[in-house]
Scaffold this active site. Structure first.
Site, PDB file in Angstrom:
ATOM      1  N   ASP A 183       0.922  -1.162  -0.012  1.00 36.63           N
ATOM      2  CA  ASP A 183       0.061  -0.006   0.054  1.00 36.63           C
ATOM      3  C   ASP A 183       0.862   1.251  -0.219  1.00 36.63           C
ATOM      4  OD1 ASP A 183      -2.248   1.471   0.340  1.00 36.63           O
ATOM      5  OD2 ASP A 183      -2.526   1.090   2.233  1.00 36.63           O
ATOM      6  N   GLU A 240      -2.629  10.189  -0.855  1.00 32.70           N
ATOM      7  CA  GLU A 240      -3.918   9.344  -1.080  1.00 32.70           C
ATOM      8  C   GLU A 240      -4.548   8.794   0.267  1.00 32.70           C
ATOM      9  OE1 GLU A 240      -6.256   5.130  -1.348  1.00 32.70           O
ATOM     10  OE2 GLU A 240      -4.231   5.769  -0.173  1.00 32.70           O
ATOM     11  N   GLU A 241      -3.521   8.700   1.291  1.00 35.93           N
ATOM     12  CA  GLU A 241      -4.120   8.277   2.444  1.00 35.93           C
ATOM     13  C   GLU A 241      -4.470   9.453   3.521  1.00 35.93           C
ATOM     14  OE1 GLU A 241      -3.700   5.469   3.356  1.00 35.93           O
ATOM     15  OE2 GLU A 241      -2.230   4.197   2.343  1.00 35.93           O
ATOM     16  N   ASP A 276      -3.535  -0.770  -6.660  1.00 36.88           N
ATOM     17  CA  ASP A 276      -3.475  -0.690  -5.348  1.00 36.88           C
ATOM     18  C   ASP A 276      -3.522  -1.916  -4.530  1.00 36.88           C
ATOM     19  OD1 ASP A 276      -3.112   0.806  -2.862  1.00 36.88           O
ATOM     20  OD2 ASP A 276      -5.150   1.711  -2.948  1.00 36.88           O
ATOM     21  N   HIS A 328      -2.948  -1.596   6.504  1.00 39.30           N
ATOM     22  CA  HIS A 328      -2.910  -0.383   7.389  1.00 39.30           C
ATOM     23  C   HIS A 328      -2.329  -1.056   8.706  1.00 39.30           C
ATOM     24  CE1 HIS A 328      -5.821   2.399   5.343  1.00 39.30           C
ATOM     25  NE2 HIS A 328      -4.964   2.079   4.739  1.00 39.30           N
TER      26      HIS A 328
END
Length: 360
Positions: free
Chosen positions: A150, A188-189, A243, A327
């Protein structure tokens, strides 16, 4: 009535000019060609398949790219600058135009944050673009998060595709309207914990989608024409967004095309390519890309702002369900499945070659 040699030469060039002008007028312009584009069939030619999938493979270079990107790289960080340098030093020596779009915007809680998108284009004079995209930033939390799936691996894949196909693209005898382009989104995060993804996040893609929509485009002189006005957004044939790639046994859904109600034809082709490549590997029964579809793509990601701003077509390739390490601090080098990463890299290299209609 007598024509002198000079008059004959002039008459010849006038006739030649009129013929060429009439030919240009009769040929479809790039916008029409964009709508009628077909992929070449390279997967059924064993010699070409083996060459593109395995013959030009640069496995060591691919792994080095993953490791170079796999640093702490949230926006405004030293690691973010390191990754931008990796992109530039990889592509600029090949003659690619690498542009860094640095901008400042307010975060969801009102803080001013600086982001930097990176766009690399092999031939910016060509009117159409096949855009491969990833996000190169990593999460600010949990502390120490690296984001291998990621999205260090997706970014390494598109870079490796560019470097392995670059020479072949430049050797093509037929002039193409389409340039390969790589987009690396920043931001993006989510920047904060306990915020909603969307309002917090997608900062780079929201900025770029808006910018492309508001920027007009007129093609340069070449073996193509342009019908009326166009925007930079309209140049993109297809945005391929990768992704969450690099975990063991990923599952990539084939989503329903909301315009046709049918399965996404590009996902269909990825499934066919995977089967063709697997046929070259003894005892390979893995299957990551699936030909059947049962749902639309409702996962918000960097392609979402582009679709909202009128993007023609998107191919969203994201492991669903998400990897178990998603994550968490385990999304690192030690938990990567390098075999699946390389397999996906081969599949997309052949897909890009088919889209660009490469002759090898």
């Amino acid at each position: 009535f007598f024509l002198s040699p000079t008059m004959l030469v002039e008459a010849f060039f006038v006739a030649l000019f009129l013929q060429l002008y009439a030919s240009v007028l009769s040929d479809p312009c790039w916008q029409e060609n964009q709508g009628n584009h077909q992929l070449a069939d390279l997967r059924t030619n064993k010699t070409v398949l083996d060459f593109i999938a395995f013959g030009i493979e640069d496995e060591s270079g691919f792994l080095e790219l993953i490791q170079s990107i796999l640093v702490l790289r949230p926006p405004e960080s030293p690691g973010s600058a390191i990754v931008r340098d990796v992109i530039q030093t990889t592509l600029e020596p090949l003659g690619w135009l690498v542009e860094v779009d640095t901008f400042q915007t307010s975060s969801v809680i009102g803080e001013e944050v600086v982001f930097s998108n990176v766009v690399a284009t092999q031939d910016p004079d060509k009117p159409r673009q096949l855009a491969l995209a990833c996000h190169y930033d990593s999460k600010t939390f949990p502390t120490g998060f690296l984001g291998a799936t990621d999205s260090a691996v997706p970014c390494a894949i598109i870079l490796n595709i560019a470097t392995t196909l670059d020479r072949i693209i430049k050797m093509q005898e037929k002039e193409s309207e389409i340039s390969l382009q790589l987009i690396f989104f920043d931001g993006e995060e989510q920047l904060y914990e306990n915020t909603m993804f969307g309002p917090d996040g997608l900062y780079g893609s929201k900025h770029m989608a808006n910018k492309l929509t508001e920027s007009s485009f007129t093609s340069n002189t070449g073996p193509w024409c342009q019908e009326g006005e166009a925007t930079e957004m309209e140049r993109i044939d297809l945005l391929v967004l990768l992704d969450l790639i690099g975990a063991p046994d990923p599952f990539f859904k084939n989503y329903i095309d909301e315009e046709t109600g049918l399965c996404n034809p590009f996902s269909d082709e990825l499934s066919e390519i995977e089967d063709a490549i697997a046929g070259e590997i003894p005892d390979d029964d893995k299957k990551y890309f699936h030909a059947y579809c049962w749902t639309v793509d409702d996962t918000m990601d960097d392609h979402t702002p582009f679709i909202e701003h009128g993007l023609r077509k998107a191919l969203h390739v994201i492991s669903d369900p998400f990897p178990e390490v998603w994550h968490t601090l385990d999304d690192d080098w030690e938990h990567l499945d390098l075999e699946s990463s390389s397999r996906i890299n081969r599949i997309f290299r052949l897909f890009v070659a088919e889209y660009l209609q490469l002759e090898v």
